[in-house]
Design an enzyme around this catalytic site. Structure first.
Site, short mmCIF file in Angstrom:
data_model
loop_
_atom_site.label_atom_id
_atom_site.label_comp_id
_atom_site.label_asym_id
_atom_site.label_seq_id
_atom_site.Cartn_x
_atom_site.Cartn_y
_atom_site.Cartn_z
N ARG A 1 0.81 -1.22 0.00
CA ARG A 1 0.00 0.00 0.00
C ARG A 1 0.85 1.28 0.00
NH1 ARG A 1 -2.81 -4.09 1.99
NH2 ARG A 1 -0.76 -4.56 2.80
N THR A 2 1.80 1.37 0.92
CA THR A 2 2.50 2.65 1.11
C THR A 2 3.36 2.98 -0.12
OG1 THR A 2 2.60 2.07 3.44
CG2 THR A 2 3.96 3.92 2.72
N LYS B 1 26.35 -4.89 -1.30
CA LYS B 1 27.82 -4.99 -1.25
C LYS B 1 28.38 -4.33 0.01
CE LYS B 1 27.75 -4.26 -6.23
NZ LYS B 1 27.96 -3.18 -7.21
N ARG C 1 11.30 3.71 3.93
CA ARG C 1 10.87 2.75 4.95
C ARG C 1 12.09 1.96 5.38
NH1 ARG C 1 5.68 -1.20 4.70
NH2 ARG C 1 4.75 0.81 5.20
N HIS D 1 4.63 5.68 11.62
CA HIS D 1 4.23 5.53 10.21
C HIS D 1 3.28 6.71 9.95
CE1 HIS D 1 3.11 3.96 6.43
NE2 HIS D 1 2.74 2.74 6.75
#
Ligand code: CP
Length: 307
Positions: free
Chosen positions: A57-58, A85, A107, A135
């Protein structure tokens, strides 16, 4: 008006700031009803989505929001980037900023990672969920949905039920709703409640029935099955029996109470299908409002009018 460089959380945002975002999101939502959705509002602005954790969703709604407003969008997945890496988060972000990004949507599994970048980059940073912290755009879309349906937030009784301790959604909802004058009740098994609840200054219950009684809004939280190895509850069956939002439990709330959930759903665990898809559910409207809220956040942080 909006004067902040970044959006890292709802804690500390004032009511006028929250209203600025919500009012703008309401106006921008009109775009979603038009057959031709493309606007030139963010033409020439570049936005990077940098998601170190899974999202449906986000991430998608930030990308849709950016595309509708004509921003130049780039997405990076750590699994295919040089983070594999061993490149540090700061080096990754500095290199990406050197390419000219104006705004980074991030996120990350660690609480505070977006703030770490925001303090070091000239680009704007939006927190799309960090660890157990916040959030904020989820909190905003939840508030937008409640305000749209109920006409106000002031004085509403909002029950947030489930795994409070591990929920960044619960924290953002809590800070935002309280700033807007709603009364928040938290309920969860003792193993899923934060240690220091006094910091939240809200009513807390260890039985869902107590939190549900007379509630205007019921926000069910996802059981984070990935944490179940810690033995936070005996079995999924026990959890659904004692904490699931059954139709009988929902009847304890007001007859017109809204049923909400940030997603993804564990159907049959915290919420049965008949309630998730029932008449009182606004779960998919939350998702739609997510696009509007993200359009509002992108334009406000980039200092662009919502024309
Ligand atoms: N509500 C929410 O954050 O959903 P995603 O994890 O799919 O983005």
């Amino acid at each position: 008006m909006w004067h902040r460089k970044d959006l890292l959380g709802l804690e500390g945002l004032t009511r006028p700031e929250l209203e600025t975002i919500l009012d703008r999101a309401e106006r921008l939502k009109d775009i979603l009803a038009q057959p031709e959705k493309k606007r030139t509002t963010l033409r020439g602005r570049s936005v990077l989505t940098l998601f170190f954790e899974a999202s449906t969703r986000t991430r998608t709604s930030f990308e849709m929001a950016g595309k509708f407003l004509s921003a130049d969008l780039t997405s990076i997945s750590p699994s295919t980037s040089s983070a594999q890496k061993g490149e540090t988060l700061l080096d990754t972000a500095r290199n990406l900023e050197a390419m000219g990004f104006d705004l980074v949507v991030m996120r990350h599994q660690f609480s505070g990672a977006p703030q770490f970048l925001a303090e070091r980059l000239a680009a704007h940073v939006i927190n799309a969920g960090d660890g157990l912290h916040e959030h904020p755009t989820q909190g905003l879309l939840d508030m937008m949905t409640i305000r749209e349906k109920k006409g106000r937030l002031d004085g509403l009784q909002v029950a947030i039920i489930g795994d409070i301790a591990h929920s960044r959604v619960a924290r953002s909802d809590l800070w935002g709703l309280r700033a807007m004058g709603a009364q928040v009740r938290l309920a969860g098994p003792a193993t899923m409640l934060p240690d220091d609840l006094s910091a939240f200054g809200v009513d807390t219950f260890t039985r869902p029935e107590e939190a549900l009684e007379g509630a205007d809004v019921v926000m069910m939280l996802r059981v984070q099955l990935e944490r179940q190895q810690r033995g936070l509850f005996p079995t999924p069956h026990e959890y659904s029996r004692f904490w699931g939002l059954t139709p009988e439990r929902l009847r304890l709330a007001k007859p017109d109470a809204l049923v909400m959930h940030p997603g993804p759903l564990n159907r049959g665990l915290e919420i049965p299908t008949e309630v998730a898809d029932g008449d009182q559910s606004v779960i998919l409207e939350q998702v739609t409002n997510g696009v509007a809220v993200r359009m509002a956040c992108l334009t406000l942080l980039l200092g662009v009018d919502d024309k």
